[in-house]
Enzyme design. Sequence first.
Site, short mmCIF file in Angstrom:
data_model
loop_
_atom_site.label_atom_id
_atom_site.label_comp_id
_atom_site.label_asym_id
_atom_site.label_seq_id
_atom_site.Cartn_x
_atom_site.Cartn_y
_atom_site.Cartn_z
N TYR A 1 3.67 54.64 38.32
CA TYR A 1 4.84 54.83 37.46
C TYR A 1 4.51 54.37 36.04
O TYR A 1 4.36 53.18 35.77
CB TYR A 1 6.04 54.06 38.00
CG TYR A 1 6.46 54.44 39.39
CD1 TYR A 1 6.07 55.65 39.97
CD2 TYR A 1 7.26 53.59 40.16
CE1 TYR A 1 6.45 55.99 41.25
CE2 TYR A 1 7.66 53.93 41.45
CZ TYR A 1 7.24 55.13 41.99
OH TYR A 1 7.63 55.47 43.27
N LEU B 1 19.97 59.83 46.76
CA LEU B 1 21.01 60.60 46.07
C LEU B 1 20.49 61.98 45.66
O LEU B 1 21.03 62.62 44.75
CB LEU B 1 21.51 59.83 44.84
CG LEU B 1 22.22 58.51 45.17
CD1 LEU B 1 22.55 57.75 43.90
CD2 LEU B 1 23.48 58.77 45.99
#
Length: 344
Positions: A62, A210
């Site tokens: 990341y 989500l």
Amino acid sequence: MAAVVPRIKLGSQGLEVSKQGLGCMSMSSAVYGPPKPETEMIALIHHAINSGITFLDTSDAYGPHTNEILIGKALKGGYREKVQLATKFSITDMLSKAEIRGDPEYVRASCEASLKRLDVDYIDLYYIHRIDTRVPIEVTMGELKKLVEEGKIKYIGLSEASASTIRRAHAVHPITAIQNEWSLWSRDLEEELIPTCRELGIGIVAYSPLGRGFLSAGPSLIQNLPEGDFRKIFPRFQGENLEHNRAVYEGICELGRRKGCSPSQIALAWVHHQGEDVSPIPGTTKVENLDENVGALRVELSPEEVSELSSLADLVKGDRHAFMNNTWKNADTPPLSSWNKTAA
């Protein structure tokens, strides 16, 4: 005062984490648009910890690397002792054609580099981010086992591994958790991986619970994504698929209206209701979204409501990832005997 967030035992080796974690990728990674201001993200992490969300998830991929540095800064001032810190290795370049490495030299070098960037003495949960299909999983696990014995990592995890790879890895050293995409509209792990993990006493960490934001905002999400956000090319967010998948979001909203909850809370509550061995790690860069996500822990769903939501998966159109081959979700590795012959 910290909010009351339930804790769960993740796996059967002793790791306890908050029942909901915090995915930190979007704070620093270019795949979700430009990196966010460091001071704001540190304040968000502190707010999460003070709210009872103590399971933090990052990776050396990341940024790359910058997210671990951010987390390291956020854990200064006594916060390290309050969290369960998870990071990952094996993806050498997340933004171009990903190369995956699981050879022992790379395992050790990656761990040492992550410890330095995070500025910590040990990593609570260290994942193989993706499986190197050229290296027997026993070889990769052998080096990770040494790192456990040296106290540099406490527990070992796998991400997007096949059931057979999980079994082979677990035979070398107990696996504490797998991390896979799991949500109302990404359920391919339920057929084989979840039963395998529960048989072996392995916890489940759900990333993108989500639906990369779609289950929170619906089709309007795509209109508001910044330039460079890789979700724009995801199959589920394209043309007819997007319009078709609107029905999934509307189904979530309908139940939310009946229960007085937001779509995010309904979608997260569904994941929480999948078992006491599951910790979803929704990511966010906004305090208000984090507070809303924490509220999902208070949402009670009846068996009928869980079933109603589960049926929405039948409506989904499009692959869950733009590059399904890069998920390595069914990745197997060569037998250990082949590596021994090569080494000889």
